[in-house]
Design an enzyme around this catalytic site. Structure first.
Site, PDB file in Angstrom:
ATOM      1  N   CYS A   1     -32.053 -42.280  -1.104  1.00  0.00           N
ATOM      2  CA  CYS A   1     -33.249 -42.923  -0.540  1.00  0.00           C
ATOM      3  C   CYS A   1     -34.358 -41.934  -0.199  1.00  0.00           C
ATOM      4  O   CYS A   1     -35.533 -42.304  -0.163  1.00  0.00           O
ATOM      5  CB  CYS A   1     -32.888 -43.698   0.731  1.00  0.00           C
ATOM      6  SG  CYS A   1     -31.382 -44.662   0.606  1.00  0.00           S
TER       7      CYS A   1
ATOM      8  N   HIS B   1     -37.778 -51.510  -0.702  1.00  0.00           N
ATOM      9  CA  HIS B   1     -37.317 -50.120  -0.664  1.00  0.00           C
ATOM     10  C   HIS B   1     -36.884 -49.700  -2.070  1.00  0.00           C
ATOM     11  O   HIS B   1     -35.697 -49.597  -2.341  1.00  0.00           O
ATOM     12  CB  HIS B   1     -36.167 -50.026   0.352  1.00  0.00           C
ATOM     13  CG  HIS B   1     -35.496 -48.699   0.447  1.00  0.00           C
ATOM     14  ND1 HIS B   1     -36.089 -47.512   0.063  1.00  0.00           N
ATOM     15  CD2 HIS B   1     -34.244 -48.367   0.893  1.00  0.00           C
ATOM     16  CE1 HIS B   1     -35.236 -46.522   0.272  1.00  0.00           C
ATOM     17  NE2 HIS B   1     -34.121 -47.018   0.769  1.00  0.00           N
TER      18      HIS B   1
ATOM     19  N   CYS C   1     -33.536 -42.910   6.543  1.00  0.00           N
ATOM     20  CA  CYS C   1     -32.105 -42.713   6.393  1.00  0.00           C
ATOM     21  C   CYS C   1     -31.771 -42.596   4.907  1.00  0.00           C
ATOM     22  O   CYS C   1     -32.553 -42.987   4.034  1.00  0.00           O
ATOM     23  CB  CYS C   1     -31.316 -43.840   7.046  1.00  0.00           C
ATOM     24  SG  CYS C   1     -31.569 -45.470   6.302  1.00  0.00           S
TER      25      CYS C   1
END
Length: 387
Positions: free
Chosen positions: A91, A343, A373
């Site tokens: 991520c 995302h 995160c």
């Protein structure tokens, strides 16, 4: 030490992954359009001085495989003399790209970089081809590789109720919708071609994934999706699945000033940190603490904060332990977040940084923090300063 600065930053609109506006647009195209745009928007920068294109992407296979950074840069017409590398910190990939470029600039290993990232989650699913080593189970629970279950765990540990999650998700959609209709995303979105529901070619200049109709009542009717029997995390309180890219032009400060370029922000400090994979969503806390310490700053010094909303159950514990509960409405995710915007994994680090810089300009703020995160237990953070 030399200073790394952001000269420009843009993103694509966020397209819905299932049958959305970018269903017929490849990840390389999303990336290349932004690379071209950065050069068009900044004619004072000689493309032949670009040291490297550093591009984040998580699922590096199919159209995103074989070094999408190079494929996209060639597609964009970036001079062949520039290098190109694809990086993967899950991520945090495109924020990692920013960190790599910044470190290179600080150590004299180049003065002009294009960085960013992409993920077309509609074309290349998040779990495509993933095959964890069986021996990993000796050190990490299988559920630690299931992001939704890690959010459930983190939420339970911090007493985050279903109602708190629903409220946070509604806020995300409401703020993103308000930012959209009030034109606060206009400066960061670079319109590119996509297709409407009928297949007609259109210029897309809006985020498709925002759901302004979201209410507490509508979210209350959703069932837990990751732990149906005992869970609280629903699809409505999780980041949306979306397709998108984001990009930044990063330069050495003295070089940018010599060229008469407008400097939008300086990279003040950077950090990554690890945490237990079972609560991977907690990573922003130690990463932020390290980044702030390196800058000699405190969380109270931050005027604006972008925290990637992987899940409401994950974001709220970070907000709590970073000491931000009392200032959420004034400082945190003021234009909504990933619950509303989505995302796209490799894109998000550059996306939240781009949104942050635009918010800092809008509010005439001096210091800002972007943090997120990372799956399997990491966090990444960047402190920006307007100059």
């Amino acid at each position: 030490m030399k200073q790394a600065v952001i000269v420009d930053c843009i993103r694509t609109p966020m397209g819905r992954s299932k049958g959305g506006v970018f269903r017929n647009v490849r990840a390389e195209t999303l990336s290349a359009e932004l690379m071209k745009a950065l050069l068009l928007r900044n004619p004072g920068v000689d493309p032949n001085t670009i040291e490297d294109v550093i591009w984040g992407c998580v699922q590096q296979t199919l159209e995103q495989g074989f070094n999408i950074a190079r494929n996209a840069s060639l597609l964009a017409g970036v001079p062949k003399t520039a290098g190109a590398v694809t990086v993967n910190r899950l991520c945090g990939s495109s924020m990692e790209a920013l960190h790599q470029a910044s470190r290179a600039i600080m150590t004299g290993m180049g003065d002009t970089f294009i960085i960013g990232g992409v993920e077309h989650m509609g074309h290349v699913p998040m779990n495509h081809g993933v095959d964890f080593h069986p021996g990993l189970a000796a050190n990490v629970a299988k559920a630690s590789g299931m992001m939704g279950l890690t959010a459930e765990m983190l939420g339970k540990l911090h007493g985050i109720s279903r109602e708190m999650q629903d409220q946070f998700a509604v806020r995300s959609h409401q703020r993103a919708h308000a930012a959209s209709i009030e034109g606060r995303f206009a400066n960061e979105i670079y319109a590119i071609e996509g297709h409407d529901a009928n297949g007609a070619l259109i210029k897309v200049d809006y985020d498709e994934v925002i759901r302004p109709e979201t209410t507490l009542e509508s979210l209350a009717g959703l069932r837990p999706v990751f732990d149906p029997a005992n869970g609280t995390v629903t699809a409505g309180t999780s980041s949306a699945l979306s397709d998108g890219a984001a990009a930044m032009l990063v330069m050495e400060e003295e070089k940018a000033r010599a060229l008469g370029l407008t400097i939008r922000a300086r990279v003040r400090s950077m950090a990554v940190a690890g945490c237990d994979a079972a609560i991977m969503g907690y990573g922003p806390v130690p990463a932020t603490q390290k980044a702030l310490a390196r800058a000699g700053l405190s969380i109270q010094d931050m005027d604006v904060i972008e925290l990637n909303e992987a899940f409401a159950a994950q974001s709220l514990p970070c907000v709590k332990d970073l000491g931000l509960m009392d200032v959420v409405e004034d400082k945190v995710n003021l234009n909504g977040g990933a619950i509303a915007l989505g995302h796209p994994l490799g894109c998000s680090g550059a996306r939240i940084s781009t949104t942050l810089i635009n918010l800092m300009e809008h509010k005439d703020a001096t210091l800002g923090l972007a943090t997120m995160c990372i799956g399997l237990g990491q966090g990444i953070a960047t402190v920006f300063e307007r100059v």
